[in-house]
Motif scaffolding. Sequence first.
Motif, PDB file in Angstrom:
ATOM      1  N   ARG A   1     -45.577 -77.660  49.498  1.00  0.00           N
ATOM      2  CA  ARG A   1     -46.221 -77.544  48.354  1.00  0.00           C
ATOM      3  C   ARG A   1     -46.986 -78.881  48.015  1.00  0.00           C
ATOM      4  N   TRP A   2     -48.251 -79.301  48.549  1.00  0.00           N
ATOM      5  CA  TRP A   2     -48.804 -80.500  48.421  1.00  0.00           C
ATOM      6  C   TRP A   2     -50.362 -80.356  48.424  1.00  0.00           C
ATOM      7  N   PHE A   3     -51.159 -81.168  47.639  1.00  0.00           N
ATOM      8  CA  PHE A   3     -52.524 -81.235  47.707  1.00  0.00           C
ATOM      9  C   PHE A   3     -53.102 -79.868  47.376  1.00  0.00           C
ATOM     10  N   ASP A   4     -53.910 -79.094  47.910  1.00  0.00           N
ATOM     11  CA  ASP A   4     -54.500 -78.007  47.423  1.00  0.00           C
ATOM     12  C   ASP A   4     -53.410 -76.766  47.114  1.00  0.00           C
ATOM     13  N   ARG A   5     -52.247 -76.890  47.873  1.00  0.00           N
ATOM     14  CA  ARG A   5     -51.178 -76.017  47.716  1.00  0.00           C
ATOM     15  C   ARG A   5     -50.019 -76.720  46.741  1.00  0.00           C
ATOM     16  N   GLY A   6     -50.256 -77.575  45.960  1.00  0.00           N
ATOM     17  CA  GLY A   6     -49.349 -78.266  45.224  1.00  0.00           C
ATOM     18  C   GLY A   6     -48.746 -77.690  44.082  1.00  0.00           C
ATOM     19  N   VAL A   7     -47.750 -78.132  43.632  1.00  0.00           N
ATOM     20  CA  VAL A   7     -46.895 -77.700  42.295  1.00  0.00           C
ATOM     21  C   VAL A   7     -47.911 -77.610  41.270  1.00  0.00           C
ATOM     22  N   PHE A   8     -48.784 -78.471  41.020  1.00  0.00           N
ATOM     23  CA  PHE A   8     -49.419 -78.462  39.807  1.00  0.00           C
ATOM     24  C   PHE A   8     -50.967 -78.135  39.847  1.00  0.00           C
ATOM     25  N   LYS A   9     -50.981 -77.468  41.036  1.00  0.00           N
ATOM     26  CA  LYS A   9     -52.573 -76.879  41.029  1.00  0.00           C
ATOM     27  C   LYS A   9     -53.015 -76.111  40.079  1.00  0.00           C
ATOM     28  N   GLY A  10     -54.270 -76.398  39.755  1.00  0.00           N
ATOM     29  CA  GLY A  10     -54.616 -75.683  38.347  1.00  0.00           C
ATOM     30  C   GLY A  10     -54.718 -76.833  37.237  1.00  0.00           C
ATOM     31  N   LYS A  11     -54.030 -77.739  37.313  1.00  0.00           N
ATOM     32  CA  LYS A  11     -53.955 -78.500  36.177  1.00  0.00           C
ATOM     33  C   LYS A  11     -54.797 -79.799  36.581  1.00  0.00           C
ATOM     34  N   ARG A  12     -55.447 -80.810  35.434  1.00  0.00           N
ATOM     35  CA  ARG A  12     -56.250 -81.814  35.803  1.00  0.00           C
ATOM     36  C   ARG A  12     -55.424 -82.904  35.372  1.00  0.00           C
ATOM     37  N   ALA A  13     -55.632 -84.177  35.904  1.00  0.00           N
ATOM     38  CA  ALA A  13     -55.064 -85.462  35.625  1.00  0.00           C
ATOM     39  C   ALA A  13     -56.415 -86.563  35.746  1.00  0.00           C
ATOM     40  N   MET A  14     -56.071 -87.575  34.885  1.00  0.00           N
ATOM     41  CA  MET A  14     -57.032 -88.763  34.625  1.00  0.00           C
ATOM     42  C   MET A  14     -56.308 -89.924  34.492  1.00  0.00           C
ATOM     43  N   CYS A  15     -56.834 -91.047  35.214  1.00  0.00           N
ATOM     44  CA  CYS A  15     -56.488 -92.184  35.159  1.00  0.00           C
ATOM     45  C   CYS A  15     -57.296 -93.053  33.941  1.00  0.00           C
ATOM     46  N   SER A  16     -56.865 -93.564  32.846  1.00  0.00           N
ATOM     47  CA  SER A  16     -57.504 -94.120  32.033  1.00  0.00           C
ATOM     48  C   SER A  16     -56.947 -95.319  31.656  1.00  0.00           C
ATOM     49  N   LEU A  17     -57.835 -96.567  31.940  1.00  0.00           N
ATOM     50  CA  LEU A  17     -57.183 -97.793  32.160  1.00  0.00           C
ATOM     51  C   LEU A  17     -58.091 -99.026  31.722  1.00  0.00           C
ATOM     52  N   THR A  18     -57.551-100.063  31.572  1.00  0.00           N
ATOM     53  CA  THR A  18     -58.211-101.560  31.457  1.00  0.00           C
ATOM     54  C   THR A  18     -57.944-102.402  32.518  1.00  0.00           C
ATOM     55  N   ALA A  19     -59.074-103.007  32.911  1.00  0.00           N
ATOM     56  CA  ALA A  19     -58.953-103.973  34.207  1.00  0.00           C
ATOM     57  C   ALA A  19     -59.485-105.465  33.399  1.00  0.00           C
TER      58      ALA A  19
ATOM     59  N   PHE B   1     -51.777 -85.598  45.772  1.00  0.00           N
ATOM     60  CA  PHE B   1     -50.700 -85.222  46.460  1.00  0.00           C
ATOM     61  C   PHE B   1     -49.845 -84.017  45.829  1.00  0.00           C
ATOM     62  N   VAL B   2     -49.506 -84.056  44.560  1.00  0.00           N
ATOM     63  CA  VAL B   2     -48.658 -83.061  43.978  1.00  0.00           C
ATOM     64  C   VAL B   2     -49.565 -81.964  43.327  1.00  0.00           C
ATOM     65  N   GLY B   3     -50.917 -81.851  43.616  1.00  0.00           N
ATOM     66  CA  GLY B   3     -51.675 -80.589  43.259  1.00  0.00           C
ATOM     67  C   GLY B   3     -52.540 -80.768  42.270  1.00  0.00           C
ATOM     68  N   PHE B   4     -52.806 -81.949  41.467  1.00  0.00           N
ATOM     69  CA  PHE B   4     -53.613 -82.067  40.162  1.00  0.00           C
ATOM     70  C   PHE B   4     -55.123 -82.058  40.912  1.00  0.00           C
ATOM     71  N   THR B   5     -55.877 -81.745  39.849  1.00  0.00           N
ATOM     72  CA  THR B   5     -57.388 -81.684  40.287  1.00  0.00           C
ATOM     73  C   THR B   5     -57.703 -83.112  39.550  1.00  0.00           C
ATOM     74  N   VAL B   6     -58.212 -84.298  40.080  1.00  0.00           N
ATOM     75  CA  VAL B   6     -58.101 -85.787  39.673  1.00  0.00           C
ATOM     76  C   VAL B   6     -59.725 -85.718  39.181  1.00  0.00           C
ATOM     77  N   ILE B   7     -59.648 -86.061  37.805  1.00  0.00           N
ATOM     78  CA  ILE B   7     -60.875 -86.433  37.058  1.00  0.00           C
ATOM     79  C   ILE B   7     -61.229 -87.740  37.341  1.00  0.00           C
ATOM     80  N   GLU B   8     -62.623 -88.038  37.401  1.00  0.00           N
ATOM     81  CA  GLU B   8     -63.007 -89.755  37.778  1.00  0.00           C
ATOM     82  C   GLU B   8     -62.415 -90.351  36.546  1.00  0.00           C
ATOM     83  N   PRO B   9     -62.142 -91.590  36.852  1.00  0.00           N
ATOM     84  CA  PRO B   9     -61.178 -92.678  36.083  1.00  0.00           C
ATOM     85  C   PRO B   9     -62.009 -93.046  34.759  1.00  0.00           C
ATOM     86  N   PHE B  10     -61.563 -92.997  33.953  1.00  0.00           N
ATOM     87  CA  PHE B  10     -62.111 -94.098  32.527  1.00  0.00           C
ATOM     88  C   PHE B  10     -61.640 -95.417  32.709  1.00  0.00           C
ATOM     89  N   VAL B  11     -62.498 -96.349  33.072  1.00  0.00           N
ATOM     90  CA  VAL B  11     -62.058 -97.715  33.051  1.00  0.00           C
ATOM     91  C   VAL B  11     -62.798 -98.659  32.088  1.00  0.00           C
TER      92      VAL B  11
END
Length: 235
Positions: free
Chosen positions: A127-145, A175-185
């Motif tokens: 269970r990884w990438f497109d077969r990952g545990v969290f397939k169907g969920k979204r994730a985003m990095c929101s960060l300051t630099a 790797f764990v299946g999230f669809t990754v949203i473009e980051p907010f920086v």
Amino acid sequence: MRVFIVHAHHETTSFNGAMTREAVAALTAAGHEVVVSDLHGMGFDPVSDRRNFLTVKDPERLRQQTEESHASEHDSFVPVLQAEMDKLAWCDALIFQFPLWWLGLPAILKGWIDRVFAVGRAYGGGRWFDRGVFKGKRAMCSLTAGGHSLMFSEHGINGPISSVLFPIHHGILQFVGFTVIEPFVVHAPARLSQEERVAHLVRYRERVLALASAPTIPGPNTADYDERLVLKSAS
């Protein structure tokens, strides 16, 4: 939508703190459910070792993945980790809120990942990438630099921000299946005027309200790779 924010900044008055408060207010007002894990506020311990588990598979040697698999099978993670795993299972979207330190994650957030993304709960058994545990969920990095945006460009000294964040986007979230949203920086918030900070918060409010439709970063299709994990087209 159910949104889980993992907040990793030690100062509540920081711009990271303002971003998390803005996200919670915007999402709640729009009728979404929000849960925040404020890692510093929780006193979260980032060190991963036998304290993760209520059971012991091998008392002679600590093999992390062996113990994680055993704990997954026996529901024997310590309560603080089980609670975080339950939040991951609950959410539709995950947000990592953090300052970029040394071109990477703050130790407390990296430690949270080390302890919470356990074998049997976040990955394993193919269970990884497109077969990952969290397939169907979204994730985003929101960060300051700390540096300005040109420093994190193709010709900047740090290279493109996409390259800096690749280990997080690809090696953790995809790797764990999230669809990754473009980051907010937000670059160099300490050097911004109050008006510029407010403008960034307005822009962030718009982003979090569009989590379900925001642009995403393509991830690998495992069917395109052979048993060596090399692209079949390159063979």
